[in-house]
Design an enzyme around this catalytic site. Structure first.
Site, PDB file in Angstrom:
ATOM      1  N   ASN A 171       0.796  -1.225   0.000  1.00  0.00           N
ATOM      2  CA  ASN A 171       0.000   0.000   0.000  1.00  0.00           C
ATOM      3  C   ASN A 171       0.829   1.277   0.000  1.00  0.00           C
ATOM      4  OD1 ASN A 171      -1.531  -2.074   2.210  1.00  0.00           O
ATOM      5  ND2 ASN A 171      -2.595  -1.550   0.321  1.00  0.00           N
ATOM      6  N   VAL A 178       1.298   6.992   0.037  1.00  0.00           N
ATOM      7  CA  VAL A 178       0.656   6.030   0.928  1.00  0.00           C
ATOM      8  C   VAL A 178      -0.810   5.894   0.552  1.00  0.00           C
ATOM      9  CG1 VAL A 178       0.046   5.561   3.335  1.00  0.00           C
ATOM     10  CG2 VAL A 178       2.230   6.638   2.793  1.00  0.00           C
ATOM     11  N   CYS A 179      -1.269   4.652   0.390  1.00  0.00           N
ATOM     12  CA  CYS A 179      -2.678   4.372   0.143  1.00  0.00           C
ATOM     13  C   CYS A 179      -3.300   3.956   1.464  1.00  0.00           C
ATOM     14  CB  CYS A 179      -2.825   3.256  -0.896  1.00  0.00           C
ATOM     15  SG  CYS A 179      -4.535   2.830  -1.244  1.00  0.00           S
ATOM     16  N   LEU A 180      -3.967   4.907   2.103  1.00  0.00           N
ATOM     17  CA  LEU A 180      -4.553   4.653   3.411  1.00  0.00           C
ATOM     18  C   LEU A 180      -5.865   5.425   3.489  1.00  0.00           C
ATOM     19  CD1 LEU A 180      -4.074   3.309   6.185  1.00  0.00           C
ATOM     20  CD2 LEU A 180      -2.850   5.362   6.868  1.00  0.00           C
TER      21      LEU A 180
END
Length: 174
Positions: free
Chosen positions: A64, A72-74
């Site tokens: 991620n 950042v994939c959050l």
């Protein structure tokens, strides 16, 4: 609460957007343990009503997190941000949970996601390899030096018009 080393980008918290770096340690009992990352944080003018921009400066192998850009994939940062959250939530809860519980079904790094799903032991070994190579204290210090150079450079290039330049196209025909 952990101790964090914070470095201001412009040595001035009154410049907008506010930018700074935080040194972040990998959570214990994970393959990221022992790692030290430099995280770039940019607070928008509307913070805390709008989420901060977060990115890893030194490389990390994680489904991620984009390996090259550090994005950042959050969801909690990108989509469900609330003004009730603060920077402590990001560094004490959100990022440690992301490293502990990667989501390979929503990847930014397809290679890491595929390896985690197909060969978890190999994934763990590659994470540890990246920690040794890119997230040691020396690597974080090198990231400090590189970003200091980047900060000194303007993000807008200079342009000097030369007399022998031709226009790219002709607008009259459109």
């Amino acid at each position: 609460m952990s101790d964090y080393e914070v470095t201001l980008v412009n040595d001035n918290m009154f410049v907008t957007p506010q930018e700074f770096y935080v040194r972040f340690k990998g959570p214990d009992e994970t393959p990221f343990s022992g790692g030290l990352w430099k995280i770039h944080v940019e607070l928008p003018d509307q913070y805390p009503y709008k989420s901060p921009s977060i990115g890893f400066v030194n490389r990390i192998f994680h489904p991620n997190i984009d390996e090259l850009s550090g994005s950042v994939c959050l969801d909690v940062i990108n989509q469900t941000w609330s003004p009730m959250y603060d920077m402590i939530n990001i560094f004490e809860v959100f990022l440690p949970q992301l490293l502990r519980y990667p989501n390979p079904t929503d990847p930014l790094n397809g290679e890491a996601a595929a390896l985690l799903m197909r060969e978890p032991k190999s994934y763990e070994a590659k994470v540890k390899e990246y920690v040794m190579k890119y997230a040691s204290k020396d690597a974080a210090d090198e990231a400090d030096e590189e970003s200091d150079l980047d900060d000194e450079m303007s993000s807008v290039g200079s342009y000097e018009s030369g007399e022998d330049e031709e226009p790219a196209g002709n607008m009259e025909e459109i």
